[in-house]
Design an enzyme around this catalytic site. Sequence first.
Site, PDB file in Angstrom:
ATOM      1  CB  THR A 181      -0.886   0.044   1.259  1.00 14.47           C
ATOM      2  OG1 THR A 181      -0.036  -0.080   2.399  1.00 14.47           O
ATOM      3  CG2 THR A 181      -1.905  -1.081   1.260  1.00 14.47           C
ATOM      4  CE  LYS A 182       3.022   1.703   4.735  1.00 20.92           C
ATOM      5  NZ  LYS A 182       1.991   0.677   4.848  1.00 20.92           N
TER       6      LYS A 182
END
Length: 252
Positions: free
Chosen positions: A57-58
């Site tokens: 998700t980064k």
Amino acid sequence: MAVDLYGLLADLRAFRALADRRGLVLVEDAAHCVEGGRDGYGPGQLADYGCFSFYATKNLTCGEGGAISARDGGKKNLLRQLSTHGMSRNAADRYAGKYQHWDMERLGYKYNLSDVNASMLLSQLPKLAGRLARREAICRRYEAAFRETPGVSFPAVPDGAVSARHLFTVWVEPSRRDAILADIQARGVGVAVNYRAVHLTKYYRERFGFARGMFPSAERIGDSTITIPLWPAMTEAQVDEVIAAVRAAVAG
Ligand SMILES: Cc1ncc(COP(=O)(O)O)c(C=O)c1O
């Protein structure tokens, strides 16, 4: 432990002063903040250890994994060694050039990022600034819109800070949050909650006896926060759609 939440570097100068005064080790959770900065410092520069995440998700990702920075060179070497079993030489050292004996200097872990994963990160580095600029523009549109929307507020980025703009969150009336969340989704816009108060999750309640009322600020934020879509390839029309969905849901 200081957390650079949503992309905003924590007030690391204040935390540094506190840690120095009390003789504490300062660990920075910079999982949201690869591109951020504050008071002229970047993530990991003021903490003893800066922890980065490359989870899926980064902003900078290779699916899974992370990195730690250390201010002290000795500690940097220690971390490097601990991440590869405690061996005095990692694979690249052992197989480049002539063979030399290695030693087991301490009991370590197998915590290294694979070279294959690391190569995925390298190709993203030149794209970080452009992606951040686009997310910044989207966030400014959100801020301008929600400043004018009754019943909606949001965490402000203070002067002197460059947020990595990892997540954009709004705060709404806590008693209506879940209904608003459902309404936004019913309008076809994805949402998340980052985060509900951690001490009220099952394990922490049962293991430590935490209960509602013990950390009112965390509870207030945890009960009122909604994360709305933010990604660099968002079109202006999609940004408009999100703003309209949030406004309509909040207006009820
Ligand atoms: C603020 C924060 N810290 C730490 C982590 C954990 O990172 P990782 O999954 O790479 O351990 C995450 C997220 O996934 C996060 O959002």
